[in-house]
Design an enzyme around this catalytic site. Structure first.
Site, PDB file in Angstrom:
ATOM      1  N   GLN A  86       0.809  -1.126  -0.014  1.00  0.00           N
ATOM      2  CA  GLN A  86       0.199   0.256   0.121  1.00  0.00           C
ATOM      3  C   GLN A  86       0.822   1.101  -0.100  1.00  0.00           C
ATOM      4  O   GLN A  86       0.297   2.363  -0.375  1.00  0.00           O
ATOM      5  CB  GLN A  86      -0.841   0.069   1.298  1.00  0.00           C
ATOM      6  CG  GLN A  86      -1.931  -1.168   1.069  1.00  0.00           C
ATOM      7  CD  GLN A  86      -2.825  -1.173   2.373  1.00  0.00           C
ATOM      8  OE1 GLN A  86      -2.516  -1.538   3.374  1.00  0.00           O
ATOM      9  NE2 GLN A  86      -4.080  -0.395   2.058  1.00  0.00           N
TER      10      GLN A  86
ATOM     11  N   ARG B 170       3.591   0.182  13.059  1.00  0.00           N
ATOM     12  CA  ARG B 170       3.302  -1.023  12.672  1.00  0.00           C
ATOM     13  C   ARG B 170       3.163  -1.044  10.962  1.00  0.00           C
ATOM     14  O   ARG B 170       2.733  -0.156  10.301  1.00  0.00           O
ATOM     15  CB  ARG B 170       1.800  -1.409  12.697  1.00  0.00           C
ATOM     16  CG  ARG B 170       1.355  -2.852  12.094  1.00  0.00           C
ATOM     17  CD  ARG B 170       0.075  -3.145  12.490  1.00  0.00           C
ATOM     18  NE  ARG B 170      -0.356  -4.405  11.453  1.00  0.00           N
ATOM     19  CZ  ARG B 170      -1.492  -4.662  11.019  1.00  0.00           C
ATOM     20  NH1 ARG B 170      -2.565  -3.976  11.099  1.00  0.00           N
ATOM     21  NH2 ARG B 170      -1.714  -5.616  10.158  1.00  0.00           N
TER      22      ARG B 170
ATOM     23  N   HIS C 148       1.192  -9.066   4.643  1.00  0.00           N
ATOM     24  CA  HIS C 148       0.088  -8.268   4.459  1.00  0.00           C
ATOM     25  C   HIS C 148      -0.517  -8.411   2.884  1.00  0.00           C
ATOM     26  O   HIS C 148      -0.382  -7.195   2.188  1.00  0.00           O
ATOM     27  CB  HIS C 148       0.331  -6.944   4.918  1.00  0.00           C
ATOM     28  CG  HIS C 148      -1.020  -5.897   5.392  1.00  0.00           C
ATOM     29  ND1 HIS C 148      -1.046  -5.383   6.439  1.00  0.00           N
ATOM     30  CD2 HIS C 148      -2.085  -5.686   4.697  1.00  0.00           C
ATOM     31  CE1 HIS C 148      -2.212  -4.677   6.381  1.00  0.00           C
ATOM     32  NE2 HIS C 148      -2.975  -4.740   5.342  1.00  0.00           N
TER      33      HIS C 148
ATOM     34  N   ASN D 217      -2.209 -10.565   8.470  1.00  0.00           N
ATOM     35  CA  ASN D 217      -3.153  -9.503   8.448  1.00  0.00           C
ATOM     36  C   ASN D 217      -4.321  -9.855   7.668  1.00  0.00           C
ATOM     37  O   ASN D 217      -4.415 -10.356   6.741  1.00  0.00           O
ATOM     38  CB  ASN D 217      -2.868  -8.406   7.806  1.00  0.00           C
ATOM     39  CG  ASN D 217      -3.748  -7.231   7.997  1.00  0.00           C
ATOM     40  OD1 ASN D 217      -3.983  -6.605   9.005  1.00  0.00           O
ATOM     41  ND2 ASN D 217      -4.354  -6.922   6.773  1.00  0.00           N
ATOM     42  N   GLU D 218      -5.615 -10.185   8.837  1.00  0.00           N
ATOM     43  CA  GLU D 218      -6.837 -10.491   8.378  1.00  0.00           C
ATOM     44  C   GLU D 218      -6.838 -11.607   7.281  1.00  0.00           C
ATOM     45  O   GLU D 218      -7.186 -11.697   6.191  1.00  0.00           O
ATOM     46  CB  GLU D 218      -7.604  -9.198   7.462  1.00  0.00           C
ATOM     47  CG  GLU D 218      -7.564  -7.928   8.412  1.00  0.00           C
ATOM     48  CD  GLU D 218      -8.341  -6.876   7.924  1.00  0.00           C
ATOM     49  OE1 GLU D 218      -8.535  -6.886   6.703  1.00  0.00           O
ATOM     50  OE2 GLU D 218      -8.532  -5.690   8.606  1.00  0.00           O
TER      51      GLU D 218
ATOM     52  N   ASN E 107      -8.440  -5.845  14.101  1.00  0.00           N
ATOM     53  CA  ASN E 107      -8.679  -4.850  13.064  1.00  0.00           C
ATOM     54  C   ASN E 107     -10.276  -4.409  13.153  1.00  0.00           C
ATOM     55  O   ASN E 107     -10.872  -5.504  13.113  1.00  0.00           O
ATOM     56  CB  ASN E 107      -8.210  -5.115  11.763  1.00  0.00           C
ATOM     57  CG  ASN E 107      -6.687  -5.205  11.512  1.00  0.00           C
ATOM     58  OD1 ASN E 107      -5.992  -4.990  12.600  1.00  0.00           O
ATOM     59  ND2 ASN E 107      -6.298  -5.544  10.401  1.00  0.00           N
TER      60      ASN E 107
ATOM     61  N   TYR F 193     -13.397  -1.586  12.332  1.00  0.00           N
ATOM     62  CA  TYR F 193     -13.807  -0.576  11.821  1.00  0.00           C
ATOM     63  C   TYR F 193     -15.345  -0.158  12.131  1.00  0.00           C
ATOM     64  O   TYR F 193     -15.732   0.895  11.958  1.00  0.00           O
ATOM     65  CB  TYR F 193     -13.677  -0.589  10.072  1.00  0.00           C
ATOM     66  CG  TYR F 193     -12.046  -0.367   9.981  1.00  0.00           C
ATOM     67  CD1 TYR F 193     -11.375  -1.620   9.717  1.00  0.00           C
ATOM     68  CD2 TYR F 193     -11.340   0.845   9.622  1.00  0.00           C
ATOM     69  CE1 TYR F 193     -10.106  -1.609   9.540  1.00  0.00           C
ATOM     70  CE2 TYR F 193     -10.200   1.050   9.385  1.00  0.00           C
ATOM     71  CZ  TYR F 193      -9.356  -0.273   9.297  1.00  0.00           C
ATOM     72  OH  TYR F 193      -8.156  -0.197   8.901  1.00  0.00           O
TER      73      TYR F 193
ATOM     74  N   GLU G 224      -5.543  -2.047  13.869  1.00  0.00           N
ATOM     75  CA  GLU G 224      -6.152  -1.049  12.928  1.00  0.00           C
ATOM     76  C   GLU G 224      -7.273  -0.432  13.528  1.00  0.00           C
ATOM     77  O   GLU G 224      -8.605  -1.439  13.979  1.00  0.00           O
ATOM     78  CB  GLU G 224      -6.275  -1.683  11.843  1.00  0.00           C
ATOM     79  CG  GLU G 224      -5.088  -2.159  10.759  1.00  0.00           C
ATOM     80  CD  GLU G 224      -5.535  -2.512   9.530  1.00  0.00           C
ATOM     81  OE1 GLU G 224      -6.585  -2.269   8.983  1.00  0.00           O
ATOM     82  OE2 GLU G 224      -4.651  -3.257   8.919  1.00  0.00           O
TER      83      GLU G 224
ATOM     84  N   TRP H 209      -5.319   3.303  11.592  1.00  0.00           N
ATOM     85  CA  TRP H 209      -5.030   3.179  10.117  1.00  0.00           C
ATOM     86  C   TRP H 209      -5.563   4.414   9.395  1.00  0.00           C
ATOM     87  O   TRP H 209      -6.700   4.420   9.279  1.00  0.00           O
ATOM     88  CB  TRP H 209      -5.725   1.830   9.814  1.00  0.00           C
ATOM     89  CG  TRP H 209      -5.774   1.510   8.278  1.00  0.00           C
ATOM     90  CD1 TRP H 209      -6.251   2.116   7.040  1.00  0.00           C
ATOM     91  CD2 TRP H 209      -4.542   0.761   7.618  1.00  0.00           C
ATOM     92  NE1 TRP H 209      -5.579   1.574   6.006  1.00  0.00           N
ATOM     93  CE2 TRP H 209      -4.411   0.869   6.239  1.00  0.00           C
ATOM     94  CE3 TRP H 209      -3.549  -0.104   8.327  1.00  0.00           C
ATOM     95  CZ2 TRP H 209      -3.730   0.252   5.624  1.00  0.00           C
ATOM     96  CZ3 TRP H 209      -2.526  -0.607   7.717  1.00  0.00           C
ATOM     97  CH2 TRP H 209      -2.733  -0.403   5.922  1.00  0.00           C
TER      98      TRP H 209
ATOM     99  N   GLU I  10      -5.683   1.754  -1.444  1.00  0.00           N
ATOM    100  CA  GLU I  10      -6.643   1.034  -0.872  1.00  0.00           C
ATOM    101  C   GLU I  10      -7.221  -0.142  -1.712  1.00  0.00           C
ATOM    102  O   GLU I  10      -8.345  -0.191  -2.121  1.00  0.00           O
ATOM    103  CB  GLU I  10      -7.765   2.081  -0.259  1.00  0.00           C
ATOM    104  CG  GLU I  10      -8.824   1.564   0.594  1.00  0.00           C
ATOM    105  CD  GLU I  10      -8.653   0.716   1.660  1.00  0.00           C
ATOM    106  OE1 GLU I  10      -7.502   0.883   2.222  1.00  0.00           O
ATOM    107  OE2 GLU I  10      -9.593  -0.179   2.055  1.00  0.00           O
ATOM    108  N   TRP I  11      -6.334  -1.234  -2.064  1.00  0.00           N
ATOM    109  CA  TRP I  11      -6.596  -2.411  -2.467  1.00  0.00           C
ATOM    110  C   TRP I  11      -7.548  -2.182  -3.914  1.00  0.00           C
ATOM    111  O   TRP I  11      -7.227  -1.530  -4.668  1.00  0.00           O
ATOM    112  CB  TRP I  11      -7.162  -3.286  -1.678  1.00  0.00           C
ATOM    113  CG  TRP I  11      -6.351  -3.401  -0.358  1.00  0.00           C
ATOM    114  CD1 TRP I  11      -6.530  -2.876   0.760  1.00  0.00           C
ATOM    115  CD2 TRP I  11      -4.934  -3.932  -0.389  1.00  0.00           C
ATOM    116  NE1 TRP I  11      -5.534  -3.174   1.498  1.00  0.00           N
ATOM    117  CE2 TRP I  11      -4.233  -3.822   0.867  1.00  0.00           C
ATOM    118  CE3 TRP I  11      -4.107  -4.298  -1.310  1.00  0.00           C
ATOM    119  CZ2 TRP I  11      -3.115  -4.352   1.303  1.00  0.00           C
ATOM    120  CZ3 TRP I  11      -2.903  -4.969  -0.860  1.00  0.00           C
ATOM    121  CH2 TRP I  11      -2.285  -4.649   0.492  1.00  0.00           C
TER     122      TRP I  11
HETATM  123  C1  NOJ Z   1      -7.871  -3.418   6.601  1.00  0.00           C
HETATM  124  C2  NOJ Z   1      -6.466  -3.764   5.865  1.00  0.00           C
HETATM  125  O1  NOJ Z   1      -5.606  -4.489   6.529  1.00  0.00           O
HETATM  126  C3  NOJ Z   1      -5.848  -2.545   5.393  1.00  0.00           C
HETATM  127  O2  NOJ Z   1      -4.903  -3.144   4.504  1.00  0.00           O
HETATM  128  C4  NOJ Z   1      -6.784  -1.824   4.870  1.00  0.00           C
HETATM  129  O3  NOJ Z   1      -6.316  -0.737   3.894  1.00  0.00           O
HETATM  130  C5  NOJ Z   1      -7.792  -1.092   5.762  1.00  0.00           C
HETATM  131  N1  NOJ Z   1      -8.389  -2.117   6.487  1.00  0.00           N
HETATM  132  C6  NOJ Z   1      -8.784  -0.391   5.287  1.00  0.00           C
HETATM  133  O4  NOJ Z   1      -9.731  -0.945   4.471  1.00  0.00           O
END
Ligand code: NOJ
Length: 526
Positions: A52, A109, A155, A200-201, A339, A341, A405, A451, A458-459
């Protein structure tokens, strides 16, 4: 990115569930602001991830990752954005560290890019000394500036070579390859790195990467087979890395190794209606427990997964976790990385309950008053975090919790949003809920991580969603960073170790509280 990831279990035919969680009575003081400070030694951090932010996707011998391949494939990422340059942190890491230092951060991190270290995926096929040097320079720079590195090993940027040779995480051969990579990282950086996150996740890796195909490697398989295989490999790989650290490195290096799970809070629409309460339980089980229960719980998969595995086994070969696997996985973490949100409201869908999948046995909604971020899945519901933390304490044996996060997105608009009031409100209210969880519910939260340190890739959304405390201008080749209001606000929280009581409540908190509530009544409220 983090939308609801039910793909993985789309054919489950069960409504079996666990003991029903007691949501407790409605608390009229739920949304009140609670001044106070965090325990001494509380860890304040911010996070990023290699793909990222680093850029430099093909320089100094770095190998291709599955995200390089995916983002270079037309149609996979919004606007055709890629991480080729991203924030250019490969070249600008010193500036990043200075900005962190300016904020008073003592922890950071970030993740290692596996193909930057092993370009072809394995040590035997060559180590890139330039890649190793980059991480050595970054780690040394952090430490020289009083910032402790917290390193995520994976990640999401798997070496493309391993994708091609083995089909990626569906293949158990990756347990050994990941183990070799993790061992190399412990050996090479563990003298200075004291916090490790294996994955991660994992749920997002498997459900978006191997079921819906929205993420690299883009595999679409609605049967659940690929995502379950992926989960199986990740669990074993995680446990093996933890055990190696535990037996070989811990005594000398004295670090901690955990895993970061993406967890959502599901609140029953009517807490007095048992059917809704059970629906919320089913939702929590489906979303949260796939990895949490084997590692932090009793070592088993949750019922929804087990039933899916049983059902799929009738039609095809699917590996199961043996008793030996389970005992290696159970307890294989020094902390529970969270993590988090957002929250959803879960309600029962009674007409389906006899015949349909567990997925169709509840519906998930949001409330109209919840503010929404730029990401379509992101709603600000601060009290959900406190409830989730209490749930973790009660369900998983009161572990040390590291929030790895938490954060808020806004859009890629002109003029740039530097006065990011919505993000400040999000951080203030969510961090306050962490304080309540520690003080009032005695949850052992040891760390909070925002985060993200800066706007980044952002993917599948590319650069259209900005999560940063620092604004990054992606159209300028030098990728300048500018602190947003939230960076100042968060650094104030760090300096005060929270929100000191009474007259000491910072002026900034007072001003913000009024703005967040859309009123000027802050003084009376506080
Ligand atoms: C989860 C992910 O770990 C991270 O890479 C991503 O950018 C954030 N959340 C926000 O979506």
């Amino acid at each position: 990115m983090e939308m609801l990831f039910f793909w993985a279990f789309s054919i489950v035919l069960t409504t079996a569930c666990c003991a029903v969680y007691d949501y407790g009575a409605y608390d009229p003081t739920r949304d009140d602001f609670r001044p106070g400070t965090f325990p001494d030694g509380f860890i304040w951090s911010t996070a990023t991830a290699s793909y990222q932010i680093e850029g430099a996707w093909n320089v100094d011998g770095k190998g291709e990752s599955i995200w390089d391949r995916f983002s270079h494939t037309p149609g996979k990422v919004d606007r055709g954005d890629t991480g080729d340059v991203a924030c250019d942190s490969y070249n600008k890491y010193r500036e990043d560290v200075q900005l962190m230092k300016n904020m008073g951060l003592k922890h950071y991190r970030f993740s290692l890019s596996w193909p930057r270290i092993f370009p072809n995926g394995t040590k035997e096929d060559g180590v890139s000394q330039d890649g190793v040097n980059y991480y050595n320079r970054l780690i040394d720079e952090l430490i020289a500036n009083g910032i402790a590195p917290m390193v995520t090993l994976y990640h999401w940027d798997l070496p493309q070579a391993l994708q091609e040779k083995y089909g990626g995480w569906v293949n158990e051969a990756l347990v050994g390859h990941y183990h070799n990579y993790a061992t190399f990282a412990f050996q090479t950086f563990g003298d200075r790195v004291k916090y490790w996150i294996t994955f991660n996740e994992p749920m997002i890796v498997c459900s978006l990467g191997y079921a819906s195909g929205e993420h690299a490697p883009g595999i679409q398989d609605s049967s659940s087979v690929s995502s379950l295989r992926c989960g199986h490999t990740l669990l074993k790989a995680h446990a093996r890395a933890w055990h190696t650290y535990n037996t070989t490195f811990r005594q000398l290096q004295r670090g901690k190794v955990g895993i970061s799970l993406s967890l959502l809070w599901a609140e029953p629409r009517d807490p007095d209606l048992p059917a809704d309460v059970q629906a919320a339980n089913r939702a929590m089980q489906m979303i949260n427990e796939w990895f949490a229960r084997p590692i932090f719980g009793d070592g088993d998969y949750p019922n929804v997964i087990e039933d899916t595995v049983q059902k799929l086994k009738l039609s095809m070969e699917l590996p199961e976790l043996s008793d030996e696997d389970k005992s290696l996985i159970r307890g294989s973490a020094d902390f529970f990385g969270v993590n988090h949100y957002s929250t959803r409201i879960a309600a029962d869908k009674p007409s389906h309950i006899q015949t349909q999948s567990v997925l169709e046995s509840f519906e998930m909604t949001t409330a109209p008053e919840w503010p929404r971020g730029q990401s379509d899945w992101l709603f600000a519901v601060p009290w959900g975090l406190r409830r989730l933390l209490r749930y973790i304490k009660e369900h998983y044996g009161d572990p040390d919790v590291y929030i790895t996060e938490n954060g808020w997105s806004d859009g890629d608009v002109q003029p740039p949003i530097l006065e990011d009031t919505d993000r400040v409100c999000y951080y203030m209210t969510y961090i306050d809920e962490v304080l309540k969880a520690i003080e009032e519910d005695q949850v052992k939260v040891r760390a909070y991580t925002a985060w993200s340190f800066m706007d980044n890739f952002e993917w599948a959304r590319g650069y259209t969603e900005r999560f940063g405390l620092h604004y990054v201008n992606f159209t300028d080749p030098s990728r300048p960073r500018t602190p947003k209001q939230s960076a100042k606000f968060y650094s104030d929280i760090i300096a005060n170790n929270g929100f000191p009581e009474g007259a000491e409540i910072t002026k900034m908190v007072q001003d913000m509280w009024g703005k967040c509530r859309g009123s000027d009544t802050v003084k009376e409220e506080l």
